[in-house]
Design an enzyme around this catalytic site. Sequence first.
Site, PDB file in Angstrom:
ATOM      1  N   TYR A   1       2.889  30.114  35.666  1.00 30.03           N
ATOM      2  CA  TYR A   1       2.605  30.612  34.288  1.00 30.03           C
ATOM      3  C   TYR A   1       3.173  29.591  33.502  1.00 30.03           C
ATOM      4  O   TYR A   1       2.176  28.951  32.537  1.00 30.03           O
ATOM      5  CB  TYR A   1       3.083  31.912  33.882  1.00 30.03           C
ATOM      6  CG  TYR A   1       3.255  32.261  32.438  1.00 30.03           C
ATOM      7  CD1 TYR A   1       2.012  32.924  32.154  1.00 30.03           C
ATOM      8  CD2 TYR A   1       4.024  32.004  31.482  1.00 30.03           C
ATOM      9  CE1 TYR A   1       1.835  33.145  31.028  1.00 30.03           C
ATOM     10  CE2 TYR A   1       4.011  32.596  30.293  1.00 30.03           C
ATOM     11  CZ  TYR A   1       2.776  33.151  29.825  1.00 30.03           C
ATOM     12  OH  TYR A   1       2.563  33.400  28.543  1.00 30.03           O
TER      13      TYR A   1
ATOM     14  N   SER B   1       3.018  29.057  25.304  1.00 28.12           N
ATOM     15  CA  SER B   1       4.306  29.765  25.584  1.00 28.12           C
ATOM     16  C   SER B   1       5.351  28.731  25.282  1.00 28.12           C
ATOM     17  O   SER B   1       5.413  27.539  25.919  1.00 28.12           O
ATOM     18  CB  SER B   1       4.370  30.466  26.955  1.00 28.12           C
ATOM     19  OG  SER B   1       5.635  30.924  26.995  1.00 28.12           O
TER      20      SER B   1
END
Length: 257
Positions: free
Chosen positions: A164, A151
């Site tokens: 995350y 990401s």
Amino acid sequence: MPSTTSNAPLLAARRILVTGAARGLGLSFAQALCAHGARVVLADLRAELLQASVAQLKAQGHDVHGVPVDVSDPASITGCVAQAVEMLGGLDGLVNNAAITDSGGKTVDELDIETWDRVMDVNVRGTWLVTRACRPHLARSGRGAIVNLASDTALWGAPRLLAYVASKGAVIAMTRTLARELGADAITVNAIAPGLVNVEATQYVPEARHRLYVEQRALQREQMPDDVTGAVLYALSDLARFVTGQLLAVNGGFVMH
């Protein structure tokens, strides 16, 4: 002079496993892989949604199967990979897409240990264990390729998303080590880092964060799943046989890596 081009699909007869494929990016990847000639096993924890997605792809004439999996459970992973190999007759590619966010909106002080551990179990340990289970089958292929979904949050340090972001930073680092370890088996390992994609899993993200991405991208629009699929197709194809250990940020120029 003979032609160097071919009319064969980019991924003709490739046998590929995609985790987290019941919806969103994972389903888009599976759809694109099928459209380019691959035979695909979709794996996901959400069994009913998974079967509906498989049925949708089958209705389009694609060669697909569905296998339930919990990537936080080593036994579930072992069973999933065994079924995928049996269904496809081997394995040429793996897309490690399964992931959870869960820590969204929590500051470093608000984040609890249970949430941190859960995110790490799925996003980091799950990526490692699925890769480990697939490795011998990819090695036998002679042209094995792995794509890990990272990401761009790990490249710019998105706030209130610590677990995350940390997990995706770990995926990027793991990709490099895996590329070196698996290179002896002619397996390539690369990572794709999408930006904020407009899918079901990002509906919880505040509108202000969506606007931030759009306004600060070089290409100022929403990012859709189809914007990411091309990078995955490339990394799994023979076009990328000498590309490994790399990270490609696919985010419209929000982060230029």
